[in-house]
Design a protein around this motif. Structure first.
Motif, PDB file in Angstrom:
ATOM      1  N   SER A   1      -5.815   8.617  28.264  1.00  0.00           N
ATOM      2  CA  SER A   1      -5.120   9.216  27.114  1.00  0.00           C
ATOM      3  C   SER A   1      -5.557  10.649  26.902  1.00  0.00           C
ATOM      4  CB  SER A   1      -5.386   8.394  25.845  1.00  0.00           C
ATOM      5  OG  SER A   1      -4.842   7.107  25.969  1.00  0.00           O
TER       6      SER A   1
ATOM      7  N   ASP B   1       3.263  12.772  16.620  1.00  0.00           N
ATOM      8  CA  ASP B   1       3.753  11.830  15.625  1.00  0.00           C
ATOM      9  C   ASP B   1       3.272  10.434  16.006  1.00  0.00           C
ATOM     10  OD1 ASP B   1       6.957  10.454  14.776  1.00  0.00           O
ATOM     11  OD2 ASP B   1       5.313  10.964  13.435  1.00  0.00           O
ATOM     12  N   THR B   2       2.569   9.766  15.096  1.00  0.00           N
ATOM     13  CA  THR B   2       2.102   8.413  15.348  1.00  0.00           C
ATOM     14  C   THR B   2       1.928   7.676  14.035  1.00  0.00           C
ATOM     15  OG1 THR B   2       0.484   7.095  16.566  1.00  0.00           O
ATOM     16  CG2 THR B   2      -0.382   8.927  15.283  1.00  0.00           C
ATOM     17  N   ARG B   3       1.815   6.393  14.119  1.00  0.00           N
ATOM     18  CA  ARG B   3       1.520   5.602  12.921  1.00  0.00           C
ATOM     19  C   ARG B   3       0.029   5.698  12.630  1.00  0.00           C
ATOM     20  NH1 ARG B   3       5.375   1.313  11.585  1.00  0.00           N
ATOM     21  NH2 ARG B   3       7.162   1.585  12.946  1.00  0.00           N
TER      22      ARG B   3
ATOM     23  N   LEU C   1      -2.349   3.148  14.138  1.00  0.00           N
ATOM     24  CA  LEU C   1      -2.756   3.211  15.545  1.00  0.00           C
ATOM     25  C   LEU C   1      -4.060   4.004  15.641  1.00  0.00           C
ATOM     26  CD1 LEU C   1       0.695   3.808  17.251  1.00  0.00           C
ATOM     27  CD2 LEU C   1      -0.608   1.688  17.132  1.00  0.00           C
TER      28      LEU C   1
ATOM     29  N   ALA D   1      -5.208   6.151  18.683  1.00  0.00           N
ATOM     30  CA  ALA D   1      -4.437   7.388  18.853  1.00  0.00           C
ATOM     31  C   ALA D   1      -4.873   8.426  17.826  1.00  0.00           C
ATOM     32  CB  ALA D   1      -2.946   7.109  18.728  1.00  0.00           C
TER      33      ALA D   1
ATOM     34  N   TYR E   1      -6.542  12.095  18.621  1.00  0.00           N
ATOM     35  CA  TYR E   1      -5.934  13.335  18.156  1.00  0.00           C
ATOM     36  C   TYR E   1      -6.904  14.133  17.289  1.00  0.00           C
ATOM     37  CZ  TYR E   1      -1.645  11.002  19.690  1.00  0.00           C
ATOM     38  OH  TYR E   1      -0.687  10.356  20.434  1.00  0.00           O
TER      39      TYR E   1
ATOM     40  N   TYR F   1       4.812   5.304   8.399  1.00  0.00           N
ATOM     41  CA  TYR F   1       3.702   5.993   9.071  1.00  0.00           C
ATOM     42  C   TYR F   1       2.484   6.159   8.172  1.00  0.00           C
ATOM     43  CZ  TYR F   1       7.014   6.865  12.750  1.00  0.00           C
ATOM     44  OH  TYR F   1       7.909   6.692  13.767  1.00  0.00           O
TER      45      TYR F   1
END
Length: 70
Positions: free
Chosen positions: A21, A43-45, A48, A51, A55, A69
């Protein structure tokens, strides 16, 4: 354009912890920079967590939460 739409066929446990990743994110950042982009938005939930953690460790920050989200 890079698009990752369906990873459901992969056993993510088999590749977890290998740094893939991070390598993909670094490649994305480099490509965006080479193309002259000054900003990159992901853009992510928020649920998660792996992730979101990646980030944040890479210098991204949460700037907006909405709907599912949050």
């Amino acid at each position: 354009m890079l698009k990752f739409s369906d990873l459901s066929g992969y056993d993510m446990k088999q590749i977890s912890g290998r740094g893939i990743s991070k390598m993909l994110l670094t490649a994305l950042e480099n490509h965006a920079r080479e193309q002259g982009y000054g900003k990159l938005f992901l853009d992510t939930r928020i649920t998660l967590e792996p992730a979101v953690s990646l980030y944040r460790k890479s210098g991204f920050e949460i700037i907006f939460k909405q709907g599912l989200y949050v």
